[in-house]
Motif scaffolding. Sequence first.
Motif, PDB file in Angstrom:
ATOM      1  N   ILE A  76      -9.388  -2.724  -7.404  1.00  9.25           N
ATOM      2  CA  ILE A  76      -9.355  -2.137  -6.536  1.00  9.25           C
ATOM      3  C   ILE A  76     -10.294  -2.012  -5.989  1.00  9.25           C
ATOM      4  O   ILE A  76     -11.350  -1.412  -4.297  1.00  9.25           O
ATOM      5  CB  ILE A  76      -8.924  -1.201  -6.869  1.00  9.25           C
ATOM      6  CG1 ILE A  76      -8.645   0.323  -5.463  1.00  9.25           C
ATOM      7  CG2 ILE A  76     -10.054  -0.500  -7.890  1.00  9.25           C
ATOM      8  CD1 ILE A  76      -7.288  -0.874  -4.019  1.00  9.25           C
ATOM      9  N   ASP A 103       0.670  -1.059  -0.045  1.00 10.00           N
ATOM     10  CA  ASP A 103       0.189  -0.402  -0.332  1.00 10.00           C
ATOM     11  C   ASP A 103       0.614   0.981  -0.083  1.00 10.00           C
ATOM     12  O   ASP A 103       1.864   1.400   0.902  1.00 10.00           O
ATOM     13  CB  ASP A 103      -0.389  -0.321   1.066  1.00 10.00           C
ATOM     14  CG  ASP A 103      -1.999   0.958   1.181  1.00 10.00           C
ATOM     15  OD1 ASP A 103      -1.872   2.104   0.614  1.00 10.00           O
ATOM     16  OD2 ASP A 103      -3.251   0.642   1.256  1.00 10.00           O
ATOM     17  N   ARG A 145     -20.735  -2.947  -1.299  1.00 12.73           N
ATOM     18  CA  ARG A 145     -19.226  -3.022  -1.495  1.00 12.73           C
ATOM     19  C   ARG A 145     -19.033  -3.867  -3.246  1.00 12.73           C
ATOM     20  O   ARG A 145     -20.445  -4.588  -3.007  1.00 12.73           O
ATOM     21  CB  ARG A 145     -18.689  -4.850  -0.649  1.00 12.73           C
ATOM     22  CG  ARG A 145     -17.590  -4.583  -1.263  1.00 12.73           C
ATOM     23  CD  ARG A 145     -16.655  -5.700  -0.152  1.00 12.73           C
ATOM     24  NE  ARG A 145     -15.636  -6.272   0.205  1.00 12.73           N
ATOM     25  CZ  ARG A 145     -14.732  -6.864   0.430  1.00 12.73           C
ATOM     26  NH1 ARG A 145     -15.278  -7.658   1.747  1.00 12.73           N
ATOM     27  NH2 ARG A 145     -13.640  -6.933   0.195  1.00 12.73           N
ATOM     28  N   LEU A 164      -9.094  -8.886   0.193  1.00 11.22           N
ATOM     29  CA  LEU A 164      -7.243  -7.791   0.902  1.00 11.22           C
ATOM     30  C   LEU A 164      -8.367  -7.644   2.128  1.00 11.22           C
ATOM     31  O   LEU A 164      -7.597  -7.144   2.862  1.00 11.22           O
ATOM     32  CB  LEU A 164      -7.040  -6.791  -0.035  1.00 11.22           C
ATOM     33  CG  LEU A 164      -7.020  -7.615  -1.167  1.00 11.22           C
ATOM     34  CD1 LEU A 164      -6.850  -5.667  -2.421  1.00 11.22           C
ATOM     35  CD2 LEU A 164      -5.895  -7.903  -1.317  1.00 11.22           C
ATOM     36  N   ASP A 165      -9.982  -7.187   2.624  1.00 12.56           N
ATOM     37  CA  ASP A 165     -10.122  -6.656   4.206  1.00 12.56           C
ATOM     38  C   ASP A 165      -9.514  -8.329   4.991  1.00 12.56           C
ATOM     39  O   ASP A 165      -8.908  -7.821   6.210  1.00 12.56           O
ATOM     40  CB  ASP A 165     -11.167  -6.532   3.941  1.00 12.56           C
ATOM     41  CG  ASP A 165     -11.653  -5.575   2.965  1.00 12.56           C
ATOM     42  OD1 ASP A 165     -10.476  -4.555   2.417  1.00 12.56           O
ATOM     43  OD2 ASP A 165     -12.987  -4.862   2.699  1.00 12.56           O
ATOM     44  N   ARG A 198     -11.859  -4.873  -3.792  1.00 10.46           N
ATOM     45  CA  ARG A 198     -10.516  -4.880  -2.841  1.00 10.46           C
ATOM     46  C   ARG A 198     -10.758  -6.296  -2.613  1.00 10.46           C
ATOM     47  O   ARG A 198     -10.562  -6.990  -1.671  1.00 10.46           O
ATOM     48  CB  ARG A 198     -11.220  -4.631  -1.443  1.00 10.46           C
ATOM     49  CG  ARG A 198     -10.675  -3.070  -1.221  1.00 10.46           C
ATOM     50  CD  ARG A 198     -10.732  -2.123   0.387  1.00 10.46           C
ATOM     51  NE  ARG A 198      -9.818  -2.969   0.612  1.00 10.46           N
ATOM     52  CZ  ARG A 198      -7.990  -2.747   0.907  1.00 10.46           C
ATOM     53  NH1 ARG A 198      -8.459  -1.417   0.059  1.00 10.46           N
ATOM     54  NH2 ARG A 198      -7.747  -3.447   1.303  1.00 10.46           N
ATOM     55  N   THR A 199     -10.254  -7.008  -4.245  1.00 14.00           N
ATOM     56  CA  THR A 199      -9.519  -8.761  -4.398  1.00 14.00           C
ATOM     57  C   THR A 199      -8.573  -8.692  -5.133  1.00 14.00           C
ATOM     58  O   THR A 199      -8.163  -7.152  -5.997  1.00 14.00           O
ATOM     59  CB  THR A 199     -11.109  -8.947  -5.139  1.00 14.00           C
ATOM     60  OG1 THR A 199     -11.686  -8.545  -6.021  1.00 14.00           O
ATOM     61  CG2 THR A 199     -12.294  -8.918  -4.000  1.00 14.00           C
TER      62      THR A 199
END
Length: 651
Positions: free
Chosen positions: A427, A404, A537, A446-447, A430-431
């Motif tokens: 993005i 990041d 999301r 990614l979370d 978030r995968t």
Amino acid sequence: MSSILIGKTVTPFLKEHIPSLYAPIGKPRNEETSKQKDPNTRYCYRHRPDSKCRRAADEAKMIMIQRELDKLSSADQQAITHVWSLFSAAPARHRELMLQGVLAQLCFPQLSLVSREVSEALKIDFITALPVEISQKILCYLDTVSLTKAAQVSQRWRLLADDDAVWVRMCEQHVNRKCTKCGWGLPLLERKKLRNYTRQRQLAKSSSQGRIQELTDAYRAEEANLALPPGKRARTAGFLEDSPDGKRQRYNGLVSREAPPQQERKTRSWKAVYRDRWQVGYNWKYGRCSVKTLKGHTNGVTCLQLDDNILASGSYDATIKIWNIETGEEIRTLRGHTRGIRALQFDDSKLISGSLDNTIKIWNWHTGECISTLQGHTDGVVSVHFDAQLLASGSSDKSVKIFDFNSKEAFCLKGHSDWVNCTRLDINSRTVMSASDDTTIKLWDLDTKQVIRTFVGHVGHVQQVLPLPPEYEPDEELTQGVNGSSDNTDTVSVTSGRGGTPAVSFAQGDRASSTSTPRDEDIRMLYGSSFAADPSRPLPPRYFLTGGLDSTIRLWDSATGVCLKTMFGHLEGVWSLAGDTIRVISGANDGMVKCWEPRSGKCDATFTGHRGPVTCVGLSDSRMASGSEDGEVRIYSFKDVGNGSDSGTPK
């Protein structure tokens, strides 16, 4: 008929029904009638026989009638003229009675004559008669061939058929997508052109013309000139004159001096845009292209990316080369890695490369300066992909690392049991997707830093994963599970949750359930609890392609884990994939580049020419590039056919 009888019958009839022509102006009802009736109605010859007809007479027909009339005696001419006058003066109800009586007395040859004459008279130029908006709406339903033929009917038809309101619909239907009616799909505009067109279209919404503008050839020439090193740039008199403040101005995405006042931007119609895109699409469909070969690497080419007029390539010789696609010249060479380059990606400002020396470097490719070096992998880096502030890298140390740039933090995703050959970030959702030598593909959250699903089906090392754009939709027979050629009954996908036993779903069961359209909530549940708990999301890319050393390309549904289609054609393992909604290209160990239709999975063309395995491919709207272990990069241009060093059609 005597004159006295005519005065008693015909003249009163004419005065009664057409007072404006056969009655004096001072007579009652005449002035009032003339004010009430509109003589300019375009349907007067059919619905308003008592008003003045504006229909243009058929000159040839009238000459023929006059010639036949002159052959008759004076008395017969007068009688026929009176009949015509009576019918012309009669209102609609009287006309119908007259016609019914006349038709009842006709014999068969006369009825045939009436039939021929009526069929011609019934032909109406409805496009000219209808309002402009309705006419354009009708023309929007035509295909390209019919629309161009319609423009040849008359000047009025040409004016309507060439209007931007018609052709912008045609562009929306075909550009960057496959038309469901005709099957044609046209390439998207090049990125810099697209930014300019998008900006101009937004500005044109408030104008009456609705036209778009693009840079002139002089601006494009200056843009290509600025991509060269400072020592090789040509001095252009029109653009490099000093401005009062001595500063460069940014114009439409390129750096240049203030343009002179007389330099005007060209205005193009949507028809011209469609024509240019159609020509490129036609060349793609039939394999008409020019080929350039870029030579400079001293070892095999392992990775490349082309964007606008710039191409970057990496090699086992530990160098990265920047090329000018238009001229085929090498702009500069980036040196700094100590071992072969396996992956690279660049944008307008930076280039990120991954090497077998275990490092990731960030470059300013305009100057050749290495800005930063990222270390974290314990073995060679074979894949990099950045999106916004995130960077994902895959390595032969079997891990995926996420960097990041904003928070300066990094974390590691472990789960593969062999080399990670490809990573693809998304993005918005978030995968990240990863492909590995362990023959699997994984979708990561990614979370939660957990695996959402593991895709199993390849029997060889998986080298590439390619998420397809949101506009992509596969053929219905694939989603309904009626295509027996794919034969994916042995495909299994494994779903991993935050806590609990992984759930195994078989492809056959998912196919049966895919016949009904699932709700958004049901689809979210398939991606895990984190997506189901947050309806706002965005979801990951629904469909994606993978290529492996088992010589196959597979189409997957990320929601269900089903392998929808297996594409066969390469003789040896597939190393690289690139594509969009219109086409997908693949490079393989057999030295061939194949072009595929992504919806049906059909191979449209095969390109040969490399003397070694094709390790990397790149794709733009009008170009295709391939790199091989023979150290060469081949650029196929479908736009300017015949301008390259070589040209031809695919095998």
